[in-house]
Design an enzyme around this catalytic site. Structure first.
Site: not given
Length: 122
Positions: A20-21, A56, A61
């Site tokens: 999920t960056w 993740d 982020y």
């Protein structure tokens, strides 16, 4: 999907997870540019439908935004996925990111992550 044991733990996870960056958006130092939150939630749901059972994310982020979106995506799911987050990256009031692995910093980051997840319904 095939599950594998995570180390010596009792967790069994899929070989592929949802990263999920990019979901953090573009308003932070390492952002991938603007993202549509609705599209991000739909992407998470699509991965879960296909059998992925972990996500993740990290507090850094989007300076917390990714965790908030993950929380919104998994609210009310009967079988929520595992959510793995990280805690060494912290930021100041100007959004400048640095590393801090001191115990008090790790507690603050974890508490803030849990708060973002619990605020997911608002």
């Amino acid at each position: 999907m095939t599950l594998r044991q995570l180390g010596d733990s009792d967790l069994h996870i899929t070989r592929i997870g949802i990263g999920t960056w990019a979901i953090g958006g573009g308003k932070w130092e390492f952002g991938w540019g603007p993202q549509d939150d609705k599209d991000s939630i739909e992407a998470i749901h699509a991965g879960l439908v296909e059998g992925v059972n972990w996500i993740d994310t990290a507090a850094a982020y989007g300076l917390g935004h990714s965790e908030t979106i993950v929380g919104r995506a998994i609210k009310n799911l009967q079988a929520p996925p595992y959510v793995f987050t990280k805690c060494s990256l912290v930021w100041d009031k100007d959004g400048k990111i640095s590393h801090n692995l001191q115990a008090d910093s790790m507690r603050r980051v974890c508490e803030a992550s849990l708060k973002r997840a619990s605020n997911r319904c608002h």
